[in-house]
Design a protein around this motif. Structure first.
Motif, PDB file in Angstrom:
ATOM      1  N   MET A   1      -6.197 -28.180 -76.741  1.00 50.27           N
ATOM      2  CA  MET A   1      -4.852 -27.733 -76.518  1.00 50.27           C
ATOM      3  C   MET A   1      -4.894 -26.552 -75.555  1.00 50.27           C
ATOM      4  N   ASP A   2      -4.226 -26.645 -74.426  1.00 47.75           N
ATOM      5  CA  ASP A   2      -4.202 -25.609 -73.407  1.00 47.75           C
ATOM      6  C   ASP A   2      -3.105 -24.602 -73.736  1.00 47.75           C
ATOM      7  N   PRO A   3      -3.459 -23.329 -73.969  1.00 45.49           N
ATOM      8  CA  PRO A   3      -2.459 -22.342 -74.332  1.00 45.49           C
ATOM      9  C   PRO A   3      -1.631 -21.862 -73.141  1.00 45.49           C
ATOM     10  N   ASN A   4      -2.055 -22.166 -71.925  1.00 47.68           N
ATOM     11  CA  ASN A   4      -1.329 -21.709 -70.744  1.00 47.68           C
ATOM     12  C   ASN A   4      -0.147 -22.617 -70.449  1.00 47.68           C
ATOM     13  N   PRO A   5       1.036 -22.026 -70.307  1.00 44.43           N
ATOM     14  CA  PRO A   5       2.199 -22.855 -70.028  1.00 44.43           C
ATOM     15  C   PRO A   5       2.141 -23.466 -68.641  1.00 44.43           C
ATOM     16  N   ILE A   6       2.587 -24.706 -68.554  1.00 47.45           N
ATOM     17  CA  ILE A   6       2.649 -25.380 -67.262  1.00 47.45           C
ATOM     18  C   ILE A   6       4.048 -25.168 -66.713  1.00 47.45           C
ATOM     19  N   GLY A   7       4.147 -24.666 -65.498  1.00 47.21           N
ATOM     20  CA  GLY A   7       5.448 -24.476 -64.887  1.00 47.21           C
ATOM     21  C   GLY A   7       5.582 -23.164 -64.154  1.00 47.21           C
ATOM     22  N   PHE A   8       4.780 -22.160 -64.502  1.00 48.71           N
ATOM     23  CA  PHE A   8       4.882 -20.868 -63.831  1.00 48.71           C
ATOM     24  C   PHE A   8       3.788 -20.659 -62.794  1.00 48.71           C
ATOM     25  N   GLN A   9       2.650 -21.362 -62.947  1.00 47.53           N
ATOM     26  CA  GLN A   9       1.556 -21.131 -62.027  1.00 47.53           C
ATOM     27  C   GLN A   9       1.709 -21.968 -60.750  1.00 47.53           C
ATOM     28  N   LYS A  10       1.082 -21.469 -59.689  1.00 53.03           N
ATOM     29  CA  LYS A  10       1.088 -22.165 -58.399  1.00 53.03           C
ATOM     30  C   LYS A  10       0.144 -23.369 -58.474  1.00 53.03           C
ATOM     31  N   HIS A  11       0.547 -24.479 -57.831  1.00 53.32           N
ATOM     32  CA  HIS A  11      -0.288 -25.669 -57.830  1.00 53.32           C
ATOM     33  C   HIS A  11       0.186 -26.602 -56.728  1.00 53.32           C
ATOM     34  N   ASP A  12      -0.550 -27.680 -56.502  1.00 50.71           N
ATOM     35  CA  ASP A  12      -0.181 -28.697 -55.511  1.00 50.71           C
ATOM     36  C   ASP A  12       0.914 -29.557 -56.122  1.00 50.71           C
ATOM     37  N   LEU A 111       9.457 -22.178 -72.447  1.00 48.99           N
ATOM     38  CA  LEU A 111       9.697 -20.810 -72.028  1.00 48.99           C
ATOM     39  C   LEU A 111      10.637 -20.874 -70.832  1.00 48.99           C
ATOM     40  N   ILE A 112      11.830 -20.346 -70.996  1.00 50.55           N
ATOM     41  CA  ILE A 112      12.896 -20.480 -70.006  1.00 50.55           C
ATOM     42  C   ILE A 112      13.142 -19.134 -69.340  1.00 50.55           C
ATOM     43  N   CYS A 113      12.923 -19.051 -68.026  1.00 47.01           N
ATOM     44  CA  CYS A 113      13.148 -17.812 -67.295  1.00 47.01           C
ATOM     45  C   CYS A 113      14.633 -17.691 -66.985  1.00 47.01           C
ATOM     46  N   THR A 114      15.237 -16.609 -67.449  1.00 42.53           N
ATOM     47  CA  THR A 114      16.667 -16.408 -67.214  1.00 42.53           C
ATOM     48  C   THR A 114      16.942 -15.872 -65.818  1.00 42.53           C
ATOM     49  N   THR A 115      15.893 -15.507 -65.081  1.00 40.10           N
ATOM     50  CA  THR A 115      16.064 -14.999 -63.725  1.00 40.10           C
ATOM     51  C   THR A 115      16.037 -16.137 -62.700  1.00 40.10           C
ATOM     52  N   CYS A 116      14.952 -16.923 -62.702  1.00 41.91           N
ATOM     53  CA  CYS A 116      14.794 -17.983 -61.686  1.00 41.91           C
ATOM     54  C   CYS A 116      15.066 -19.381 -62.234  1.00 41.91           C
ATOM     55  N   GLU A 117      15.277 -19.487 -63.533  1.00 42.62           N
ATOM     56  CA  GLU A 117      15.559 -20.747 -64.221  1.00 42.62           C
ATOM     57  C   GLU A 117      14.370 -21.695 -64.313  1.00 42.62           C
ATOM     58  N   ALA A 118      13.168 -21.203 -64.018  1.00 43.86           N
ATOM     59  CA  ALA A 118      11.977 -22.026 -64.215  1.00 43.86           C
ATOM     60  C   ALA A 118      11.784 -22.257 -65.707  1.00 43.86           C
ATOM     61  N   VAL A 119      11.234 -23.411 -66.041  1.00 43.66           N
ATOM     62  CA  VAL A 119      10.933 -23.723 -67.433  1.00 43.66           C
ATOM     63  C   VAL A 119       9.470 -24.130 -67.504  1.00 43.66           C
ATOM     64  N   ARG A 144      10.705 -32.961 -86.843  1.00 46.76           N
ATOM     65  CA  ARG A 144      10.854 -32.615 -85.425  1.00 46.76           C
ATOM     66  C   ARG A 144      11.296 -31.165 -85.343  1.00 46.76           C
ATOM     67  N   ALA A 145      10.690 -30.421 -84.450  1.00 43.17           N
ATOM     68  CA  ALA A 145      11.089 -29.038 -84.210  1.00 43.17           C
ATOM     69  C   ALA A 145      11.091 -28.790 -82.712  1.00 43.17           C
ATOM     70  N   VAL A 146      12.042 -28.032 -82.262  1.00 45.31           N
ATOM     71  CA  VAL A 146      12.129 -27.675 -80.853  1.00 45.31           C
ATOM     72  C   VAL A 146      12.059 -26.159 -80.774  1.00 45.31           C
ATOM     73  N   LEU A 147      11.090 -25.650 -80.032  1.00 43.25           N
ATOM     74  CA  LEU A 147      10.942 -24.217 -79.862  1.00 43.25           C
ATOM     75  C   LEU A 147      11.279 -23.876 -78.421  1.00 43.25           C
ATOM     76  N   GLU A 148      12.279 -23.030 -78.255  1.00 40.09           N
ATOM     77  CA  GLU A 148      12.716 -22.617 -76.928  1.00 40.09           C
ATOM     78  C   GLU A 148      12.870 -21.105 -76.930  1.00 40.09           C
ATOM     79  N   ALA A 149      12.342 -20.463 -75.916  1.00 38.86           N
ATOM     80  CA  ALA A 149      12.449 -19.017 -75.789  1.00 38.86           C
ATOM     81  C   ALA A 149      12.952 -18.671 -74.392  1.00 38.86           C
ATOM     82  N   GLU A 150      13.854 -17.716 -74.324  1.00 43.45           N
ATOM     83  CA  GLU A 150      14.359 -17.240 -73.036  1.00 43.45           C
ATOM     84  C   GLU A 150      13.751 -15.887 -72.739  1.00 43.45           C
ATOM     85  N   GLY A 151      13.505 -15.624 -71.473  1.00 42.30           N
ATOM     86  CA  GLY A 151      12.939 -14.347 -71.066  1.00 42.30           C
ATOM     87  C   GLY A 151      12.711 -14.336 -69.573  1.00 42.30           C
TER      88      GLY A 151
END
Length: 166
Positions: A1-12, A111-119, A144-151
């Motif tokens: 299980m990868d603890p790093n969120p996918i969506g904020f880091q730079k990639h191809d 993890l939902i960014c309230t500034t740039c709207e990236a998730v 079923r559980a849904v975990l969502e955090a804004e920041g």
């Protein structure tokens, strides 16, 4: 299980879109499901951004591509994608995002960014969560559980610090 969120880091990004669509196609073929052109395009639209898109945003893009402009076009495609694990619904935003781990059984946290709207989609371990402990104590079984955090995402935090280095 990868603890790093996918969506904020730079990639191809073009590579991740192509890989995810190819994986969805393989999964559908194995399961006897049809990844129709409209479903495939809806998935591509979700993959092209790392932010959640509303159904009407997806519908507008589908209409631009000649797939029709009636809401059921988008809703049917999004329903297929979520039911089969290719996308998730972000309840807080009433929007959809492509799954970062298609084909894997997992419990994501968003993890939902309230500034740039990236998730970003991060992995959680529900067996060690406070919610699971509460459920165990009360005799409740979570299906079923849904975990969502804004920041604020790391990129926006870095931009803020660059503007105001205190």
């Amino acid at each position: 299980m990868d603890p790093n969120p996918i969506g904020f880091q730079k990639h191809d990004h073009s590579h991740c879109v192509a890989d995810a669509v190819a994986e969805a196609d393989r999964t559908c073929q194995k399961a006897g499901l049809q990844l129709t052109p409209v479903r495939k395009r809806a998935l591509e639209i979700l993959l092209e951004e790392h932010r959640a898109l509303g159904a009407y945003d997806v519908l507008a893009r589908l209409a631009e591509d000649g797939f029709g402009s009636q809401p059921p076009v988008a809703y049917r495609a999004l329903d297929f994608l979520t039911k089969n694990g290719f996308a998730h619904k972000i309840e807080r935003l009433n929007a959809f995002i492509a799954c970062a781990h298609p084909g894997d059984i997992h419990t994501p946290a968003f993890l939902i960014c309230t500034t740039c709207e990236a998730v970003a989609e991060a992995e959680t371990d529900p067996s060690h969560s406070l919610l699971n402990q509460i459920a165990d104590t009360t005799g409740f079984r979570i299906s079923r559980a849904v975990l969502e955090a804004e920041g604020t995402c790391p990129n926006c935090l870095a931009n803020d610090q660059a503007k105001d280095p205190k």
